[in-house]
Design a protein around this motif. Structure first.
Motif, mmCIF file in Angstrom:
data_model
loop_
_atom_site.group_PDB
_atom_site.id
_atom_site.type_symbol
_atom_site.label_atom_id
_atom_site.label_comp_id
_atom_site.label_asym_id
_atom_site.label_seq_id
_atom_site.Cartn_x
_atom_site.Cartn_y
_atom_site.Cartn_z
ATOM 1 N N LEU A 90 0.825 -1.197 0.000
ATOM 2 C CA LEU A 90 0.000 0.000 0.000
ATOM 3 C C LEU A 90 0.868 1.259 0.000
ATOM 4 C CD1 LEU A 90 -3.028 0.685 0.059
ATOM 5 C CD2 LEU A 90 -2.889 0.825 2.535
ATOM 6 N N ASP A 91 2.154 1.123 -0.321
ATOM 7 C CA ASP A 91 3.023 2.297 -0.301
ATOM 8 C C ASP A 91 2.904 3.089 -1.596
ATOM 9 O OD1 ASP A 91 4.109 -0.228 -0.951
ATOM 10 O OD2 ASP A 91 6.067 0.671 -1.262
ATOM 11 N N ASP A 92 3.198 4.384 -1.497
ATOM 12 C CA ASP A 92 2.947 5.313 -2.596
ATOM 13 C C ASP A 92 3.695 4.955 -3.871
ATOM 14 O OD1 ASP A 92 1.483 6.554 -0.692
ATOM 15 O OD2 ASP A 92 2.646 8.411 -0.623
ATOM 16 N N GLU A 93 4.952 4.468 -3.742
ATOM 17 C CA GLU A 93 5.751 4.240 -4.944
ATOM 18 C C GLU A 93 5.251 3.062 -5.767
ATOM 19 O OE1 GLU A 93 8.363 2.246 -1.695
ATOM 20 O OE2 GLU A 93 6.976 3.928 -1.859
ATOM 21 N N LYS A 94 4.355 2.267 -5.223
ATOM 22 C CA LYS A 94 3.737 1.188 -5.995
ATOM 23 C C LYS A 94 2.317 1.551 -6.404
ATOM 24 C CE LYS A 94 6.355 -2.381 -3.527
ATOM 25 N NZ LYS A 94 6.980 -1.479 -2.560
ATOM 26 N N LEU A 107 -6.977 -3.686 -4.807
ATOM 27 C CA LEU A 107 -7.371 -4.430 -3.613
ATOM 28 C C LEU A 107 -6.137 -4.984 -2.909
ATOM 29 C CD1 LEU A 107 -10.341 -6.558 -5.033
ATOM 30 C CD2 LEU A 107 -10.506 -4.409 -3.758
ATOM 31 N N LEU A 108 -6.259 -5.197 -1.611
ATOM 32 C CA LEU A 108 -5.197 -5.838 -0.841
ATOM 33 C C LEU A 108 -5.479 -7.335 -0.737
ATOM 34 C CD1 LEU A 108 -4.672 -3.259 2.041
ATOM 35 C CD2 LEU A 108 -3.318 -3.535 -0.044
ATOM 36 N N LYS A 109 -4.419 -8.119 -0.558
ATOM 37 C CA LYS A 109 -4.574 -9.564 -0.465
ATOM 38 C C LYS A 109 -5.245 -9.991 0.842
ATOM 39 C CE LYS A 109 -0.989 -10.957 -3.709
ATOM 40 N NZ LYS A 109 0.304 -11.634 -3.938
ATOM 41 N N THR A 110 -5.462 -9.043 1.722
ATOM 42 C CA THR A 110 -6.223 -9.327 2.938
ATOM 43 C C THR A 110 -7.731 -9.274 2.677
ATOM 44 O OG1 THR A 110 -6.000 -6.982 3.541
ATOM 45 C CG2 THR A 110 -4.435 -8.536 4.519
ATOM 46 N N SER A 111 -8.112 -8.894 1.455
ATOM 47 C CA SER A 111 -9.535 -8.832 1.115
ATOM 48 C C SER A 111 -10.160 -10.217 1.186
ATOM 49 C CB SER A 111 -9.721 -8.268 -0.302
ATOM 50 O OG SER A 111 -9.180 -6.979 -0.422
ATOM 51 N N ARG A 112 -11.436 -10.256 1.527
ATOM 52 C CA ARG A 112 -12.161 -11.524 1.545
ATOM 53 C C ARG A 112 -12.407 -11.997 0.114
ATOM 54 N NH1 ARG A 112 -15.092 -8.557 5.359
ATOM 55 N NH2 ARG A 112 -16.792 -8.260 3.853
ATOM 56 N N ALA A 113 -12.556 -13.307 -0.028
ATOM 57 C CA ALA A 113 -12.798 -13.883 -1.355
ATOM 58 C C ALA A 113 -14.036 -13.272 -1.998
ATOM 59 C CB ALA A 113 -12.940 -15.397 -1.244
ATOM 60 N N SER A 114 -15.066 -13.045 -1.204
ATOM 61 C CA SER A 114 -16.300 -12.467 -1.740
ATOM 62 C C SER A 114 -16.076 -11.040 -2.243
ATOM 63 C CB SER A 114 -17.393 -12.476 -0.673
ATOM 64 O OG SER A 114 -16.993 -11.717 0.464
ATOM 65 N N GLU A 115 -15.191 -10.304 -1.574
ATOM 66 C CA GLU A 115 -14.888 -8.942 -2.000
ATOM 67 C C GLU A 115 -14.156 -8.939 -3.334
ATOM 68 O OE1 GLU A 115 -14.459 -6.666 2.315
ATOM 69 O OE2 GLU A 115 -12.724 -7.712 1.481
ATOM 70 N N ILE A 116 -13.230 -9.887 -3.508
ATOM 71 C CA ILE A 116 -12.495 -9.998 -4.769
ATOM 72 C C ILE A 116 -13.451 -10.358 -5.900
ATOM 73 C CG2 ILE A 116 -10.694 -11.260 -6.015
ATOM 74 C CD1 ILE A 116 -9.284 -11.616 -3.282
ATOM 75 N N ALA A 117 -14.335 -11.318 -5.629
ATOM 76 C CA ALA A 117 -15.314 -11.723 -6.641
ATOM 77 C C ALA A 117 -16.232 -10.567 -6.999
ATOM 78 C CB ALA A 117 -16.115 -12.919 -6.137
ATOM 79 N N ASP A 118 -16.675 -9.816 -6.005
ATOM 80 C CA ASP A 118 -17.546 -8.668 -6.260
ATOM 81 C C ASP A 118 -16.824 -7.604 -7.077
ATOM 82 O OD1 ASP A 118 -19.627 -9.817 -4.886
ATOM 83 O OD2 ASP A 118 -19.306 -8.689 -3.030
ATOM 84 N N ALA A 119 -15.527 -7.410 -6.807
ATOM 85 C CA ALA A 119 -14.751 -6.424 -7.554
ATOM 86 C C ALA A 119 -14.604 -6.842 -9.016
ATOM 87 C CB ALA A 119 -13.374 -6.241 -6.914
#
Length: 217
Positions: A90-94, A107-119
């Motif tokens: 989540l750092d600025d240079e990336k 999204l961050l990899k800490t996201s829930r599977a349902s959140e990734i699917a919804d995205a």
């Protein structure tokens, strides 16, 4: 992007277990089909050309061509594809460079599977999704008042400055990794970033820059 029954997804991540887990989870989600997997940016670009997915789930830090450059290349060649960044960083240079390169969602990899699917479904509908912390950072960035032009090295992060100082001391990548308790892969990532920010082509030019600007210890 045309409406269709299945959203075709390409996974690009250099960790095999991450790809396996994502493929397994997304394979159970209605309306989503994983059409391919790539372990690096070059293969990701190749498979994007081959499969023309609707959505690419993109890691950022990979050997060779990283997620930022892969996103940029995909957007240049196949602007209809929606790239969703899925990362631990989540750092600025990336974050800012990949969004500027054309990433549609972050999204961050800490996201829930349902959140990734919804995205993924949202991206197929043309709706962008940003991690709340990313959205906050973006808003803060736009609120900052204009600043006078900075020296190139003033754009370096603290970690990049540490790497630069060690380069100036003649340290190898392995020695830098040992000194900073980070991996070789991370060292190479910081080198690429600081070379670009300083406008130099290699570690010798970076070392010269450091000495000329009083940055060497």
């Amino acid at each position: 992007m045309a409406e269709q029954s299945l959203v075709k997804v390409l996974l690009v991540d250099d960790h095999e277990m991450v790809r396996i887990g994502l493929a397994a989870v997304l394979g159970t989600e209605e309306g989503i089909e994983v059409v391919g997997e790539a372990g690096n940016g070059n293969d990701g670009l190749r498979l994007a050309r081959e499969y023309s997915p609707d959505v690419v789930l993109m890691d950022l830090v990979m050997e060779g061509m990283d997620g930022i450059e892969t996103t940029r290349r995909i957007m240049e060649e196949m602007p209809h594809i929606r790239v969703i960044v899925l990362t631990s960083f989540l750092d600025d240079e990336k974050m800012y460079p990949v969004i500027e390169a054309g990433a549609f969602s972050y999204l961050l990899k800490t996201s829930r599977a349902s959140e990734i699917a919804d995205a993924i479904r949202a991206a197929a509908r043309g709706q962008s999704v940003l991690e709340s912390q990313v959205a906050s950072k973006m808003m803060n960035r736009f609120r900052r008042p204009p600043q006078s032009a900075a020296q190139p090295h003033e754009e370096l992060t603290d970690r990049e400055m540490e790497v630069l100082k060690l380069i100036a001391l003649g340290k190898s990548n392995q020695e830098i990794a040992d000194d900073l308790y980070i991996g070789i892969k991370t060292v190479k990532y910081h080198l690429t970033n600081l070379f670009g920010k300083l406008g130099v082509e290699d570690r010798t030019q970076a070392a010269i820059y450091a000495h000329r600007n009083g940055l060497a210890e």
